[in-house]
Design an enzyme around this catalytic site. Structure first.
Site, mmCIF file in Angstrom:
data_model
loop_
_atom_site.group_PDB
_atom_site.id
_atom_site.type_symbol
_atom_site.label_atom_id
_atom_site.label_comp_id
_atom_site.label_asym_id
_atom_site.label_seq_id
_atom_site.Cartn_x
_atom_site.Cartn_y
_atom_site.Cartn_z
ATOM 1 N N ASN A 184 41.423 -10.301 23.886
ATOM 2 C CA ASN A 184 40.281 -11.193 24.116
ATOM 3 C C ASN A 184 39.273 -10.563 25.062
ATOM 4 O O ASN A 184 38.089 -10.882 25.017
ATOM 5 C CB ASN A 184 40.772 -12.531 24.693
ATOM 6 C CG ASN A 184 41.755 -12.354 25.827
ATOM 7 O OD1 ASN A 184 42.788 -11.696 25.666
ATOM 8 N ND2 ASN A 184 41.447 -12.927 26.966
ATOM 9 N N CYS A 220 39.605 -18.100 30.518
ATOM 10 C CA CYS A 220 40.588 -18.885 31.262
ATOM 11 C C CYS A 220 40.623 -18.453 32.722
ATOM 12 O O CYS A 220 41.182 -19.140 33.555
ATOM 13 C CB CYS A 220 41.963 -18.725 30.631
ATOM 14 S SG CYS A 220 41.923 -18.975 28.863
HETATM 15 N N1 PLP Z 1 45.590 -15.976 23.195
HETATM 16 C C1 PLP Z 1 44.442 -15.305 23.272
HETATM 17 C C2 PLP Z 1 44.418 -13.842 22.955
HETATM 18 C C3 PLP Z 1 43.263 -15.962 23.634
HETATM 19 O O1 PLP Z 1 42.123 -15.279 23.707
HETATM 20 C C4 PLP Z 1 43.321 -17.343 23.925
HETATM 21 C C5 PLP Z 1 42.102 -18.063 24.369
HETATM 22 O O2 PLP Z 1 41.187 -17.472 24.921
HETATM 23 C C6 PLP Z 1 44.541 -18.002 23.828
HETATM 24 C C7 PLP Z 1 45.660 -17.294 23.454
HETATM 25 C C8 PLP Z 1 44.662 -19.470 24.121
HETATM 26 O O3 PLP Z 1 44.060 -20.201 23.102
HETATM 27 P P1 PLP Z 1 43.827 -21.788 23.229
HETATM 28 O O4 PLP Z 1 42.504 -21.946 23.876
HETATM 29 O O5 PLP Z 1 43.845 -22.291 21.819
HETATM 30 O O6 PLP Z 1 44.935 -22.326 24.034
#
Ligand code: PLP
Length: 344
Positions: A130, A293
């Site tokens: 991400n 996040c």
């Molecule tokens: N995994 C990755 C690689 C992400 O980029 C994200 C969110 O940014 C998530 C998991 C979590 O996703 P969610 O927002 O649906 O909880």
């Protein structure tokens, strides 16, 4: 002031057909799919039809999908549900995983990649980062293979053949927030951790039918979305070439490696990513300093540091992630604003 959104890896705006489907479902099909009366049966029928459509798109069987509220939840259900069978055998984990994946692994015996896979029961590898957009193949390790495809979905093709379980997030592909998919290959040594009759007893809680129907609409757009995302690579490369021409202190994380076509991780030595992000926001551009996040916290990105960069370098990163269909004019405006802010 006109706003330009370059934070697609944090979330994406829901597609018009998704908004329509969610609104319609909230008004008309609010029945509980578990109820046996007509309202419930109708909701159940729509739920299973959406499951069939999403499964077909993923190349999976409908019964293999569990609808969850987020990829974070899906990863927690998956990992916590595997733990009893796997015991304390180590998991081989990619150090740049999202916190949504690292948190449920907190009490596991973790061996960080590129550690020795010998004796590892599981291997955990995100399909795409991400933060940097770098694409990662699933390591060929004889262990249960877990893939976080939250970022790859809709940006590059995702293969289920090289893994045993995978997670997908609706709001990253123009779907609604609050819906995600957990895919598990049949026969995994997995037990439910959120009890309840729904989702074949694998995830308790009344299904969010409007969100799931919205997700099925977003999934219908995936082939077009993949094509439009692929078109972004030359725009991204042009912006990166421009930024690199301003200073030899600047770097693109992952440049030259296979990457998501929409993502640029700019390492701007001598600047604080957070300050640049705020200045860009004031100028009308939404970008990120790393994982959404982590926004609001001042911790440097573990994912960038795991690539060998210092804490100071990690703090200088700016993430630009384009939406499909991003206009070249908006990219040029972003480049001009960035240049002004960096004083180049
Ligand atoms: N995994 C990755 C690689 C992400 O980029 C994200 C969110 O940014 C998530 C998991 C979590 O996703 P969610 O927002 O649906 O909880």
């Amino acid at each position: 002031m006109e706003r330009h959104y370059f934070d697609a890896n944090a979330t994406t705006p829901p597609l018009p057909r998704v908004v329509d489907a969610v609104a319609r479902a909230m008004a008309d099909t609010w029945g509980n799919p578990t109820s046996t009366h007509r309202e419930g049966q109708r909701a159940r029928h729509l739920l299973e039809e959406a499951r069939r459509r999403v499964a077909e798109s993923l190349g999976a069987a409908p019964a293999e999908l569990v609808f969850c509220a987020s990829a974070t939840e899906a990863l927690h259900l998956l990992l916590r549900g595997l733990r009893p069978a796997l015991g304390d055998r180590p998991a081989l984990v990619f150090p740049g995983e999202h916190s949504a994946c690292l948190n449920p692994l907190a009490d596991w015996a973790v061996r960080w990649m590129p550690g020795d896979p010998e004796g590892c029961a599981t291997v955990v590898q995100m399909a795409a980062s991400n933060e940097t957009g770098i694409l990662y193949p699933m390591p060929a390790v004889p262990a249960l293979r877990i893939k976080d495809a939250a970022q790859a979905w809709g940006k590059v093709p995702v293969d289920l053949a090289d893994c045993d379980a995978a997670v997908f997030s609706g709001h990253k592909i123009g779907g609604p927030r609050g819906v995600a998919v957990l895919w598990m290959r049949p026969g995994l040594p997995w037990t439910a951790v959120m009890e309840g009759p729904q989702e074949r007893r694998r995830r308790g809680g009344t299904e969010d039918l409007p969100a799931i129907l919205g997700l099925a609409e977003a999934v219908a757009e995936l082939p077009a979305r993949l094509a439009r995302n692929a078109e972004l690579a030359p725009l991204r490369d042009a912006l990166e070439a421009e930024v690199l021409s301003w200073s030899t202190d600047y770097e693109v994380v992952g440049r030259g490696l296979p990457r998501l076509p929409n993502t640029s991780s700019l390492l701007l030595r001598g600047h604080l990513g957070e300050s640049v992000q705020i200045a860009l926001d004031l100028a009308g551009f939404a970008v990120s300093t790393g994982s959404a996040c982590h926004s609001g916290s001042t911790k440097p990105s573990h994912a960038i540091m795991s690539l060998g960069y210092s804490e100071q370098e990690a703090r200088s990163v700016l993430r630009i992630s384009m939406l499909p269909g991003a206009a070249p004019e908006a990219m040029a405006a972003l480049g001009a604003a960035l240049r002004r802010i960096l004083g180049r």
